[in-house]
Structures are given as structure tokens and as C-alpha cells.
Design a protein around this motif. Sequence first.
Motif, PDB file in Angstrom:
ATOM      1  N   GLN A   1       0.829  -1.205   0.000  1.00 54.55           N
ATOM      2  CA  GLN A   1       0.000   0.000   0.000  1.00 54.55           C
ATOM      3  C   GLN A   1       0.867   1.262   0.000  1.00 54.55           C
ATOM      4  O   GLN A   1       0.557   2.228  -0.689  1.00 54.55           O
ATOM      5  CB  GLN A   1      -0.967  -0.009   1.180  1.00 54.55           C
ATOM      6  CG  GLN A   1      -2.049  -1.069   1.024  1.00 54.55           C
ATOM      7  CD  GLN A   1      -2.865  -1.244   2.267  1.00 54.55           C
ATOM      8  OE1 GLN A   1      -2.322  -1.497   3.342  1.00 54.55           O
ATOM      9  NE2 GLN A   1      -4.172  -1.104   2.137  1.00 54.55           N
TER      10      GLN A   1
ATOM     11  N   VAL B   1       2.195   1.835  -3.494  1.00 51.25           N
ATOM     12  CA  VAL B   1       1.188   2.445  -4.372  1.00 51.25           C
ATOM     13  C   VAL B   1       1.113   3.939  -4.105  1.00 51.25           C
ATOM     14  O   VAL B   1       1.115   4.753  -5.035  1.00 51.25           O
ATOM     15  CB  VAL B   1      -0.196   1.786  -4.183  1.00 51.25           C
ATOM     16  CG1 VAL B   1      -1.284   2.577  -4.905  1.00 51.25           C
ATOM     17  CG2 VAL B   1      -0.171   0.344  -4.661  1.00 51.25           C
ATOM     18  N   ARG B   2       1.064   4.326  -2.824  1.00 55.38           N
ATOM     19  CA  ARG B   2       1.007   5.755  -2.478  1.00 55.38           C
ATOM     20  C   ARG B   2       2.229   6.492  -3.020  1.00 55.38           C
ATOM     21  O   ARG B   2       2.113   7.608  -3.530  1.00 55.38           O
ATOM     22  CB  ARG B   2       0.913   5.921  -0.968  1.00 55.38           C
ATOM     23  CG  ARG B   2      -0.435   5.552  -0.399  1.00 55.38           C
ATOM     24  CD  ARG B   2      -0.508   5.815   1.112  1.00 55.38           C
ATOM     25  NE  ARG B   2      -1.730   5.311   1.656  1.00 55.38           N
ATOM     26  CZ  ARG B   2      -1.841   4.134   2.271  1.00 55.38           C
ATOM     27  NH1 ARG B   2      -0.790   3.357   2.443  1.00 55.38           N
ATOM     28  NH2 ARG B   2      -3.012   3.742   2.739  1.00 55.38           N
ATOM     29  N   LYS B   3       3.399   5.867  -2.915  1.00 50.02           N
ATOM     30  CA  LYS B   3       4.633   6.493  -3.413  1.00 50.02           C
ATOM     31  C   LYS B   3       4.553   6.724  -4.923  1.00 50.02           C
ATOM     32  O   LYS B   3       4.849   7.813  -5.409  1.00 50.02           O
ATOM     33  CB  LYS B   3       5.829   5.603  -3.080  1.00 50.02           C
ATOM     34  CG  LYS B   3       7.138   6.085  -3.657  1.00 50.02           C
ATOM     35  CD  LYS B   3       8.254   5.087  -3.400  1.00 50.02           C
ATOM     36  CE  LYS B   3       9.398   5.354  -4.344  1.00 50.02           C
ATOM     37  NZ  LYS B   3      10.282   4.217  -4.458  1.00 50.02           N
ATOM     38  N   PHE B   4       4.153   5.703  -5.672  1.00 55.86           N
ATOM     39  CA  PHE B   4       4.085   5.816  -7.128  1.00 55.86           C
ATOM     40  C   PHE B   4       2.996   6.794  -7.572  1.00 55.86           C
ATOM     41  O   PHE B   4       3.061   7.334  -8.667  1.00 55.86           O
ATOM     42  CB  PHE B   4       3.883   4.456  -7.776  1.00 55.86           C
ATOM     43  CG  PHE B   4       5.086   3.557  -7.645  1.00 55.86           C
ATOM     44  CD1 PHE B   4       6.351   4.001  -8.004  1.00 55.86           C
ATOM     45  CD2 PHE B   4       4.954   2.275  -7.157  1.00 55.86           C
ATOM     46  CE1 PHE B   4       7.455   3.181  -7.883  1.00 55.86           C
ATOM     47  CE2 PHE B   4       6.066   1.438  -7.029  1.00 55.86           C
ATOM     48  CZ  PHE B   4       7.318   1.899  -7.398  1.00 55.86           C
ATOM     49  N   ALA B   5       2.002   7.010  -6.707  1.00 60.46           N
ATOM     50  CA  ALA B   5       0.912   7.944  -7.021  1.00 60.46           C
ATOM     51  C   ALA B   5       1.197   9.323  -6.431  1.00 60.46           C
ATOM     52  O   ALA B   5       0.297  10.152  -6.333  1.00 60.46           O
ATOM     53  CB  ALA B   5      -0.404   7.396  -6.497  1.00 60.46           C
ATOM     54  N   ASP B   6       2.448   9.558  -6.032  1.00 58.61           N
ATOM     55  CA  ASP B   6       2.853  10.841  -5.437  1.00 58.61           C
ATOM     56  C   ASP B   6       1.968  11.233  -4.256  1.00 58.61           C
ATOM     57  O   ASP B   6       1.653  12.411  -4.063  1.00 58.61           O
ATOM     58  CB  ASP B   6       2.848  11.953  -6.490  1.00 58.61           C
ATOM     59  CG  ASP B   6       3.894  11.736  -7.562  1.00 58.61           C
ATOM     60  OD1 ASP B   6       4.983  11.211  -7.237  1.00 58.61           O
ATOM     61  OD2 ASP B   6       3.626  12.073  -8.728  1.00 58.61           O
TER      62      ASP B   6
ATOM     63  N   GLU C   1      -1.110  10.759  -3.823  1.00 57.64           N
ATOM     64  CA  GLU C   1      -2.502  11.030  -4.187  1.00 57.64           C
ATOM     65  C   GLU C   1      -3.328   9.745  -4.140  1.00 57.64           C
ATOM     66  O   GLU C   1      -2.831   8.668  -4.437  1.00 57.64           O
ATOM     67  CB  GLU C   1      -2.578  11.613  -5.604  1.00 57.64           C
ATOM     68  CG  GLU C   1      -1.854  12.935  -5.766  1.00 57.64           C
ATOM     69  CD  GLU C   1      -2.526  14.062  -5.017  1.00 57.64           C
ATOM     70  OE1 GLU C   1      -3.772  14.101  -4.970  1.00 57.64           O
ATOM     71  OE2 GLU C   1      -1.796  14.907  -4.460  1.00 57.64           O
TER      72      GLU C   1
ATOM     73  N   LEU D   1      -6.191   7.239  -5.650  1.00 60.72           N
ATOM     74  CA  LEU D   1      -6.398   6.816  -7.035  1.00 60.72           C
ATOM     75  C   LEU D   1      -7.842   7.031  -7.477  1.00 60.72           C
ATOM     76  O   LEU D   1      -8.776   6.776  -6.724  1.00 60.72           O
ATOM     77  CB  LEU D   1      -6.024   5.344  -7.182  1.00 60.72           C
ATOM     78  CG  LEU D   1      -4.594   5.002  -6.746  1.00 60.72           C
ATOM     79  CD1 LEU D   1      -4.379   3.499  -6.817  1.00 60.72           C
ATOM     80  CD2 LEU D   1      -3.589   5.732  -7.595  1.00 60.72           C
ATOM     81  N   ASP D   2      -8.017   7.491  -8.711  1.00 60.81           N
ATOM     82  CA  ASP D   2      -9.355   7.727  -9.253  1.00 60.81           C
ATOM     83  C   ASP D   2      -9.988   6.461  -9.800  1.00 60.81           C
ATOM     84  O   ASP D   2     -11.203   6.300  -9.761  1.00 60.81           O
ATOM     85  CB  ASP D   2      -9.302   8.768 -10.375  1.00 60.81           C
ATOM     86  CG  ASP D   2      -8.935  10.144  -9.858  1.00 60.81           C
ATOM     87  OD1 ASP D   2      -9.401  10.507  -8.758  1.00 60.81           O
ATOM     88  OD2 ASP D   2      -8.163  10.848 -10.533  1.00 60.81           O
TER      89      ASP D   2
ATOM     90  N   MET E   1      -9.375   2.048 -10.162  1.00 57.35           N
ATOM     91  CA  MET E   1      -8.626   0.842  -9.827  1.00 57.35           C
ATOM     92  C   MET E   1      -9.324  -0.348 -10.472  1.00 57.35           C
ATOM     93  O   MET E   1     -10.539  -0.353 -10.631  1.00 57.35           O
ATOM     94  CB  MET E   1      -8.572   0.646  -8.314  1.00 57.35           C
ATOM     95  CG  MET E   1      -7.927   1.810  -7.586  1.00 57.35           C
ATOM     96  SD  MET E   1      -8.048   1.648  -5.809  1.00 57.35           S
ATOM     97  CE  MET E   1      -6.730   0.508  -5.528  1.00 57.35           C
TER      98      MET E   1
ATOM     99  N   LEU F   1      -7.119   3.182  -0.708  1.00 57.71           N
ATOM    100  CA  LEU F   1      -6.278   3.890  -1.676  1.00 57.71           C
ATOM    101  C   LEU F   1      -7.096   4.659  -2.710  1.00 57.71           C
ATOM    102  O   LEU F   1      -6.557   5.383  -3.532  1.00 57.71           O
ATOM    103  CB  LEU F   1      -5.373   2.890  -2.403  1.00 57.71           C
ATOM    104  CG  LEU F   1      -4.421   2.093  -1.524  1.00 57.71           C
ATOM    105  CD1 LEU F   1      -3.773   0.975  -2.330  1.00 57.71           C
ATOM    106  CD2 LEU F   1      -3.375   3.003  -0.918  1.00 57.71           C
TER     107      LEU F   1
END
Length: 91
Positions: free
Chosen positions: A15, A18-23, A25, A27-28, A30, A45
Motif C-alpha cells: 500500500q 502504491v502511495r509512493k508511485f501515485a505521489d 494522491e 487513485l481515481d 482501480m 487507496l
Amino acid sequence: MPGLPVVTTEDADWQNQVRKFADGEALDVMVDPVGGELATDLLGLLADGGTIVFYGGLADEPITVPLAPRRLPGHHPAGCFLRRLAGGGDA
């Protein structure tokens, strides 16, 4: 998909990855082919008003989603079985 980060739920910190790769943010959108207990983790997320599509149901356990408004603020869960979409009858 070349060039995109790969995250596996086998990693204890997936998790956070995922947060790191999404800066940082939410996710809109999934897409989840697994379901089961993982579905609840994925909701954490998802952005308010986000959409999550469940398909396949690879997990042995059912998808359980808490329906309390604080857990699903404007989320749009949807699902389908690929076998049915491919004309293979009921899943």
C-alpha cells in the motif's frame, strides 16, 4: 505496460508503494481481478468519487466491502465476471 511501476500485494508494504508511485494522491480508478479481503485494502487507496472495478474473483473468499458512508464516500464499486462477458454463461 512498459515503464509503469509494478507493485505486488505479496510485499508487506504494497500500500505504501502504491502511495509512493501515485505521489501520495488517492487513485481515481482501480481494477481488481483478485477480490476477497484485498478489496477492503484497496478502498483505502481510492479517491472520494473514485471507481473500482472488480472482475475475475481469483481469491477463494468473497469480496467484503463495508458500506458505512465513511468508508465509501462517493465511491463507485462495479463488478463483472469475464466468463459471462466472453459468452461463457454464469460464473
